[in-house]
Design a protein around this motif. Structure first.
Motif, PDB file in Angstrom:
ATOM      1  N   THR A 190     -42.161  45.150  24.791  1.00 22.68           N
ATOM      2  CA  THR A 190     -42.133  43.685  24.823  1.00 22.68           C
ATOM      3  C   THR A 190     -43.518  43.107  24.564  1.00 22.68           C
ATOM      4  O   THR A 190     -43.670  42.170  23.768  1.00 22.68           O
ATOM      5  CB  THR A 190     -41.586  43.190  26.180  1.00 22.68           C
ATOM      6  OG1 THR A 190     -40.273  43.706  26.361  1.00 22.68           O
ATOM      7  CG2 THR A 190     -41.549  41.678  26.244  1.00 22.68           C
ATOM      8  N   LEU A 191     -44.540  43.644  25.222  1.00 27.54           N
ATOM      9  CA  LEU A 191     -45.912  43.152  25.041  1.00 27.54           C
ATOM     10  C   LEU A 191     -46.357  43.336  23.592  1.00 27.54           C
ATOM     11  O   LEU A 191     -46.901  42.410  22.982  1.00 27.54           O
ATOM     12  CB  LEU A 191     -46.871  43.878  25.985  1.00 27.54           C
ATOM     13  CG  LEU A 191     -48.347  43.495  25.868  1.00 27.54           C
ATOM     14  CD1 LEU A 191     -48.557  42.028  26.202  1.00 27.54           C
ATOM     15  CD2 LEU A 191     -49.191  44.388  26.770  1.00 27.54           C
ATOM     16  N   SER A 192     -46.103  44.505  23.016  1.00 31.57           N
ATOM     17  CA  SER A 192     -46.535  44.757  21.639  1.00 31.57           C
ATOM     18  C   SER A 192     -45.792  43.855  20.647  1.00 31.57           C
ATOM     19  O   SER A 192     -46.375  43.384  19.669  1.00 31.57           O
ATOM     20  CB  SER A 192     -46.354  46.227  21.266  1.00 31.57           C
ATOM     21  OG  SER A 192     -44.993  46.598  21.278  1.00 31.57           O
ATOM     22  N   ARG A 193     -44.526  43.586  20.916  1.00 31.02           N
ATOM     23  CA  ARG A 193     -43.747  42.689  20.051  1.00 31.02           C
ATOM     24  C   ARG A 193     -44.292  41.261  20.136  1.00 31.02           C
ATOM     25  O   ARG A 193     -44.456  40.590  19.113  1.00 31.02           O
ATOM     26  CB  ARG A 193     -42.272  42.719  20.445  1.00 31.02           C
ATOM     27  CG  ARG A 193     -41.380  41.917  19.490  1.00 31.02           C
ATOM     28  CD  ARG A 193     -39.905  41.964  19.845  1.00 31.02           C
ATOM     29  NE  ARG A 193     -39.417  43.325  19.991  1.00 31.02           N
ATOM     30  CZ  ARG A 193     -38.803  43.801  21.086  1.00 31.02           C
ATOM     31  NH1 ARG A 193     -38.586  43.024  22.120  1.00 31.02           N
ATOM     32  NH2 ARG A 193     -38.389  45.046  21.127  1.00 31.02           N
ATOM     33  N   ARG A 194     -44.581  40.792  21.346  1.00 33.02           N
ATOM     34  CA  ARG A 194     -45.111  39.431  21.514  1.00 33.02           C
ATOM     35  C   ARG A 194     -46.479  39.293  20.845  1.00 33.02           C
ATOM     36  O   ARG A 194     -46.786  38.267  20.234  1.00 33.02           O
ATOM     37  CB  ARG A 194     -45.209  39.084  22.995  1.00 33.02           C
ATOM     38  CG  ARG A 194     -43.855  38.820  23.617  1.00 33.02           C
ATOM     39  CD  ARG A 194     -43.978  38.543  25.085  1.00 33.02           C
ATOM     40  NE  ARG A 194     -42.677  38.166  25.651  1.00 33.02           N
ATOM     41  CZ  ARG A 194     -42.435  38.101  26.936  1.00 33.02           C
ATOM     42  NH1 ARG A 194     -43.384  38.385  27.823  1.00 33.02           N
ATOM     43  NH2 ARG A 194     -41.241  37.749  27.366  1.00 33.02           N
ATOM     44  N   ARG A 195     -47.303  40.334  20.950  1.00 35.18           N
ATOM     45  CA  ARG A 195     -48.611  40.293  20.313  1.00 35.18           C
ATOM     46  C   ARG A 195     -48.480  40.277  18.789  1.00 35.18           C
ATOM     47  O   ARG A 195     -49.190  39.542  18.105  1.00 35.18           O
ATOM     48  CB  ARG A 195     -49.456  41.476  20.773  1.00 35.18           C
ATOM     49  CG  ARG A 195     -49.954  41.292  22.199  1.00 35.18           C
ATOM     50  CD  ARG A 195     -50.775  42.449  22.677  1.00 35.18           C
ATOM     51  NE  ARG A 195     -51.476  42.103  23.909  1.00 35.18           N
ATOM     52  CZ  ARG A 195     -52.328  42.898  24.517  1.00 35.18           C
ATOM     53  NH1 ARG A 195     -52.597  44.088  24.015  1.00 35.18           N
ATOM     54  NH2 ARG A 195     -52.924  42.501  25.618  1.00 35.18           N
ATOM     55  N   ALA A 196     -47.577  41.090  18.257  1.00 34.82           N
ATOM     56  CA  ALA A 196     -47.355  41.106  16.809  1.00 34.82           C
ATOM     57  C   ALA A 196     -46.858  39.739  16.336  1.00 34.82           C
ATOM     58  O   ALA A 196     -47.279  39.233  15.289  1.00 34.82           O
ATOM     59  CB  ALA A 196     -46.370  42.213  16.439  1.00 34.82           C
ATOM     60  N   GLN A 197     -45.966  39.128  17.124  1.00 38.32           N
ATOM     61  CA  GLN A 197     -45.456  37.792  16.771  1.00 38.32           C
ATOM     62  C   GLN A 197     -46.575  36.749  16.792  1.00 38.32           C
ATOM     63  O   GLN A 197     -46.622  35.860  15.935  1.00 38.32           O
ATOM     64  CB  GLN A 197     -44.339  37.373  17.742  1.00 38.32           C
ATOM     65  CG  GLN A 197     -43.077  38.172  17.609  1.00 38.32           C
ATOM     66  CD  GLN A 197     -42.262  37.794  16.380  1.00 38.32           C
ATOM     67  OE1 GLN A 197     -42.585  36.866  15.654  1.00 38.32           O
ATOM     68  NE2 GLN A 197     -41.195  38.535  16.157  1.00 38.32           N
ATOM     69  N   ALA A 198     -47.477  36.845  17.764  1.00 41.90           N
ATOM     70  CA  ALA A 198     -48.597  35.896  17.841  1.00 41.90           C
ATOM     71  C   ALA A 198     -49.497  36.029  16.618  1.00 41.90           C
ATOM     72  O   ALA A 198     -49.940  35.023  16.045  1.00 41.90           O
ATOM     73  CB  ALA A 198     -49.402  36.119  19.122  1.00 41.90           C
ATOM     74  N   VAL A 199     -49.760  37.260  16.200  1.00 41.49           N
ATOM     75  CA  VAL A 199     -50.581  37.487  15.005  1.00 41.49           C
ATOM     76  C   VAL A 199     -49.834  36.989  13.771  1.00 41.49           C
ATOM     77  O   VAL A 199     -50.417  36.363  12.886  1.00 41.49           O
ATOM     78  CB  VAL A 199     -50.981  38.968  14.883  1.00 41.49           C
ATOM     79  CG1 VAL A 199     -51.628  39.255  13.536  1.00 41.49           C
ATOM     80  CG2 VAL A 199     -51.923  39.361  16.019  1.00 41.49           C
ATOM     81  N   ARG A 200     -48.530  37.232  13.713  1.00 40.69           N
ATOM     82  CA  ARG A 200     -47.716  36.763  12.582  1.00 40.69           C
ATOM     83  C   ARG A 200     -47.794  35.243  12.467  1.00 40.69           C
ATOM     84  O   ARG A 200     -47.979  34.695  11.387  1.00 40.69           O
ATOM     85  CB  ARG A 200     -46.267  37.198  12.739  1.00 40.69           C
ATOM     86  CG  ARG A 200     -45.374  36.757  11.599  1.00 40.69           C
ATOM     87  CD  ARG A 200     -43.899  37.014  11.923  1.00 40.69           C
ATOM     88  NE  ARG A 200     -43.048  36.477  10.896  1.00 40.69           N
ATOM     89  CZ  ARG A 200     -42.738  35.197  10.727  1.00 40.69           C
ATOM     90  NH1 ARG A 200     -43.222  34.292  11.549  1.00 40.69           N
ATOM     91  NH2 ARG A 200     -41.960  34.804   9.754  1.00 40.69           N
ATOM     92  N   THR A 201     -47.664  34.546  13.587  1.00 37.57           N
ATOM     93  CA  THR A 201     -47.718  33.086  13.585  1.00 37.57           C
ATOM     94  C   THR A 201     -49.066  32.596  13.068  1.00 37.57           C
ATOM     95  O   THR A 201     -49.131  31.691  12.227  1.00 37.57           O
ATOM     96  CB  THR A 201     -47.449  32.538  15.005  1.00 37.57           C
ATOM     97  OG1 THR A 201     -46.142  32.962  15.413  1.00 37.57           O
ATOM     98  CG2 THR A 201     -47.539  31.028  15.046  1.00 37.57           C
ATOM     99  N   ALA A 202     -50.146  33.196  13.547  1.00 36.93           N
ATOM    100  CA  ALA A 202     -51.480  32.796  13.093  1.00 36.93           C
ATOM    101  C   ALA A 202     -51.683  33.115  11.616  1.00 36.93           C
ATOM    102  O   ALA A 202     -52.225  32.297  10.861  1.00 36.93           O
ATOM    103  CB  ALA A 202     -52.549  33.487  13.933  1.00 36.93           C
ATOM    104  N   MET A 203     -51.225  34.283  11.191  1.00 38.19           N
ATOM    105  CA  MET A 203     -51.408  34.701   9.798  1.00 38.19           C
ATOM    106  C   MET A 203     -50.544  33.873   8.845  1.00 38.19           C
ATOM    107  O   MET A 203     -50.920  33.672   7.696  1.00 38.19           O
ATOM    108  CB  MET A 203     -51.086  36.183   9.634  1.00 38.19           C
ATOM    109  CG  MET A 203     -52.032  37.120  10.372  1.00 38.19           C
ATOM    110  SD  MET A 203     -53.654  37.246   9.623  1.00 38.19           S
ATOM    111  CE  MET A 203     -53.308  38.319   8.257  1.00 38.19           C
ATOM    112  N   SER A 204     -49.397  33.377   9.318  1.00 36.18           N
ATOM    113  CA  SER A 204     -48.532  32.597   8.426  1.00 36.18           C
ATOM    114  C   SER A 204     -49.244  31.329   7.958  1.00 36.18           C
ATOM    115  O   SER A 204     -49.100  30.928   6.800  1.00 36.18           O
ATOM    116  CB  SER A 204     -47.204  32.272   9.103  1.00 36.18           C
ATOM    117  OG  SER A 204     -47.396  31.396  10.181  1.00 36.18           O
ATOM    118  N   GLY A 205     -50.009  30.712   8.827  1.00 37.02           N
ATOM    119  CA  GLY A 205     -50.781  29.541   8.417  1.00 37.02           C
ATOM    120  C   GLY A 205     -51.920  29.905   7.475  1.00 37.02           C
ATOM    121  O   GLY A 205     -52.235  29.163   6.549  1.00 37.02           O
ATOM    122  N   LEU A 206     -52.511  31.077   7.693  1.00 34.89           N
ATOM    123  CA  LEU A 206     -53.638  31.504   6.862  1.00 34.89           C
ATOM    124  C   LEU A 206     -53.203  32.036   5.505  1.00 34.89           C
ATOM    125  O   LEU A 206     -53.976  32.027   4.548  1.00 34.89           O
ATOM    126  CB  LEU A 206     -54.434  32.592   7.599  1.00 34.89           C
ATOM    127  CG  LEU A 206     -55.072  32.166   8.921  1.00 34.89           C
ATOM    128  CD1 LEU A 206     -55.566  33.385   9.698  1.00 34.89           C
ATOM    129  CD2 LEU A 206     -56.211  31.192   8.657  1.00 34.89           C
TER     130      LEU A 206
END
Length: 180
Positions: free
Chosen positions: A117-133
């Motif tokens: 769960t923690l690794s999935r949430r972290r990957a999602q947080a990076v995905r969200t940030a990278m989507s804007g970039l």
């Protein structure tokens, strides 16, 4: 001293005859053919918080979670956003487009379910940030969490927990295909 040195050199430099096989020994000689694994070069930052490896056209940029997140958290730090901006620039400059995977990993501390769960949430947080970039880069971002199932380094060495390896296993990897 010089006499013993010259004796040693003569022993080392004198040809030694090849041993002869035992009498009556017969057998076929076969060539050994072993598979050659891909050589994967990896470049690591001096502080060990970031690495980059290539296997064929696949590029993996790994950032340790300690740089991106507070302990047991999945909200990105301000420092993390700067690092992700640099990774996004690399994807734009070197990437061939298509799918960019964001893979979250943890060490072996805690339960497997918690770590997934923690690794999935972290990957999602990076995905969200990278989507804007990467909004103008023509890529599709996919986020996955693997928990502790894919360690890069052994968490335990010689029967003892290895803090440095555990820290390196807590990471998020950005995986993309490079241009030819």
């Amino acid at each position: 001293m010089f006499r013993s040195l010259s004796v040693a050199l003569s022993l080392v430099l004198s040809p030694t005859p090849a041993p002869s096989p035992p009498a009556g020994a017969t057998g076929a000689v076969e060539d050994l053919m072993l598979p050659v694994e891909d050589v994967i070069g990896e470049i690591e930052s001096l502080d060990g918080t970031e690495s980059e490896s290539r296997q064929g056209r696949q590029v993996t940029v790994a950032l340790t979670s300690d740089v991106l997140f507070a302990l047991d958290k999945w909200r990105l730090t301000a420092k993390a956003r700067q690092r992700l901006s640099q990774v996004a620039e690399k994807v734009k400059a070197d990437g061939a487009g298509g799918v960019v995977r964001i893979d979250g990993h943890t060490d072996d501390q805690g339960s497997e379910a918690y770590n997934v769960t923690l690794s999935r949430r972290r990957a999602q947080a990076v995905r969200t940030a990278m989507s804007g970039l990467l909004s103008d880069a023509g890529v599709t971002l996919e986020a996955r969490g693997y928990g502790e199932s894919r360690p890069k380094w052994p968490n335990v060495v010689n029967g003892k927990p290895d803090k440095k390896n555990r820290a390196r296993n807590r990471r998020v990897e950005v995986v993309f295909t490079a241009r030819q």
